[in-house]
Structures are given as C-alpha cells and as structure tokens.
Design an enzyme around this catalytic site. Structure first.
Site, PDB file in Angstrom:
ATOM      1  N   LYS A  77      37.771  52.622 -26.869  1.00  0.00           N
ATOM      2  CA  LYS A  77      37.578  51.621 -26.056  1.00  0.00           C
ATOM      3  C   LYS A  77      36.180  50.914 -26.085  1.00  0.00           C
ATOM      4  O   LYS A  77      35.461  51.649 -26.444  1.00  0.00           O
ATOM      5  CB  LYS A  77      37.491  52.184 -24.626  1.00  0.00           C
ATOM      6  CG  LYS A  77      37.541  51.314 -23.450  1.00  0.00           C
ATOM      7  CD  LYS A  77      37.377  51.885 -22.151  1.00  0.00           C
ATOM      8  CE  LYS A  77      38.436  52.579 -21.526  1.00  0.00           C
ATOM      9  NZ  LYS A  77      38.558  53.216 -20.355  1.00  0.00           N
ATOM     10  N   HIS A  92      34.892  30.619 -29.599  1.00  0.00           N
ATOM     11  CA  HIS A  92      35.820  30.409 -28.356  1.00  0.00           C
ATOM     12  C   HIS A  92      36.310  28.779 -28.790  1.00  0.00           C
ATOM     13  O   HIS A  92      37.619  28.623 -28.612  1.00  0.00           O
ATOM     14  CB  HIS A  92      35.576  30.623 -27.210  1.00  0.00           C
ATOM     15  CG  HIS A  92      34.303  29.978 -26.741  1.00  0.00           C
ATOM     16  ND1 HIS A  92      33.227  30.310 -26.666  1.00  0.00           N
ATOM     17  CD2 HIS A  92      34.516  28.496 -26.120  1.00  0.00           C
ATOM     18  CE1 HIS A  92      32.541  29.460 -26.301  1.00  0.00           C
ATOM     19  NE2 HIS A  92      33.128  28.239 -25.929  1.00  0.00           N
ATOM     20  N   CYS A 110      30.772  37.045 -24.522  1.00  0.00           N
ATOM     21  CA  CYS A 110      32.134  36.725 -24.987  1.00  0.00           C
ATOM     22  C   CYS A 110      33.408  37.166 -24.306  1.00  0.00           C
ATOM     23  O   CYS A 110      33.304  38.337 -24.181  1.00  0.00           O
ATOM     24  CB  CYS A 110      32.064  37.035 -26.549  1.00  0.00           C
ATOM     25  SG  CYS A 110      33.760  36.641 -27.337  1.00  0.00           S
ATOM     26  N   CYS A 123      36.510  36.077 -25.515  1.00  0.00           N
ATOM     27  CA  CYS A 123      37.867  35.675 -26.442  1.00  0.00           C
ATOM     28  C   CYS A 123      37.956  36.597 -27.491  1.00  0.00           C
ATOM     29  O   CYS A 123      38.727  36.594 -28.214  1.00  0.00           O
ATOM     30  CB  CYS A 123      37.354  34.407 -27.105  1.00  0.00           C
ATOM     31  SG  CYS A 123      36.278  34.102 -28.472  1.00  0.00           S
ATOM     32  N   CYS A 125      28.611  35.555 -26.613  1.00  0.00           N
ATOM     33  CA  CYS A 125      29.164  34.313 -27.301  1.00  0.00           C
ATOM     34  C   CYS A 125      28.281  33.573 -28.264  1.00  0.00           C
ATOM     35  O   CYS A 125      27.102  33.486 -27.929  1.00  0.00           O
ATOM     36  CB  CYS A 125      29.588  33.444 -26.054  1.00  0.00           C
ATOM     37  SG  CYS A 125      30.006  31.914 -26.571  1.00  0.00           S
TER      38      CYS A 125
HETATM   39  S1  FES Z   1      33.827  33.429 -25.489  1.00  0.00           S
HETATM   40 FE1  FES Z   1      34.200  34.324 -27.282  1.00  0.00          FE
HETATM   41  S2  FES Z   1      32.680  33.318 -28.679  1.00  0.00           S
HETATM   42 FE2  FES Z   1      32.608  32.194 -26.859  1.00  0.00          FE
END
Ligand code: FES
Length: 119
Positions: free
Chosen positions: A66, A98, A83, A85, A94
């Site tokens: 996890k 994304h 982040c 994504c 981030c």
């Molecule tokens: S939300 Fe993943 S790089 Fe921005």
C-alpha cells in the site's frame, strides 16, 4: 360484373427468399436505421457511465502492499500540491503530469492543493 384487378405491387426479394413490397421496404429501412442509431447511442451512453476497473497506480512503489504518505501540518508550509493522478515523477507531489494524462485519455483529474488561509 367482374372486379377490376388491383395494380401490381412491385416486390423486392432478399437473399433469404423473403419478399418485401416496395412500400414495406420503404418503411423497414428507416425503422432499421433508427433502431441501429438508437442502439449505438444507448451503448455509447452506458459505456461512458461505467468506470473501467484496473489499477490507477501503474509505477509508484509497486513492491509495497500500500502506498501511503503522511505529513505533519506544521511541515507543509503555506501551500502544498499533491498528485491524485499517479503520473507525477515527484509523487506524492504534483508535477503537472496530469495535464498530459488528461489530454491523452479524456480524463479530468487534477491535484489536491492544501494551503493556509490568507490572514
Ligand atoms: S495531479 Fe498528478 S501530476 Fe498533477
């Protein structure tokens, strides 16, 4: 007195031997086209609503059962951008990856931004 003969209705034959009159054919074709278009639109609508199943994390700490990150609020400073994504090279932060992911997939993910309220 003899009954006058009805005019002959032209008929079309299909390869399966079904014989359709021209009037039936003119009704059947639009009905088939509307049914096919309706089926296509319904299937597109239903497939767009369903979520695809599969891992969201394709490369980060895959050997860990996890992936968890923990931060103390005092250490965040005035602003932190995390982040969501799972494509960032600086994960858990981030790095803007994304945007490329959204362009390529039609997705709409973005970061979690935590900041101190302006005083
Ligand atoms: S939300 Fe993943 S790089 Fe921005």
């Amino acid at each position: 007195m003899a009954t006058p003969a009805l005019p002959a209705i032209p008929q079309l034959s299909t390869s399966s031997g079904v014989r359709l009159s021209k009037e039936h054919f003119l009704v059947a074709v639009p009905v088939a086209v509307v049914a096919a278009a309706g089926g296509f639109l319904v299937s597109r609508y239903l497939s767009g609503r369903s979520c695809k199943k599969g891992p969201v994390n394709t490369c980060i700490n895959k050997d860990s059962p996890k992936v968890v990150h923990s931060f103390d609020m005092e250490d965040i400073g005035t602003k932190a951008v995390y982040c969501r994504c799972w494509k960032s090279k600086k994960f858990p932060y981030c790095d803007g990856a994304h945007s490329k992911h959204n362009e390529e997939t039609g997705d709409n993910v973005g970061p979690l931004i935590i900041k101190k309220r302006d005083v």
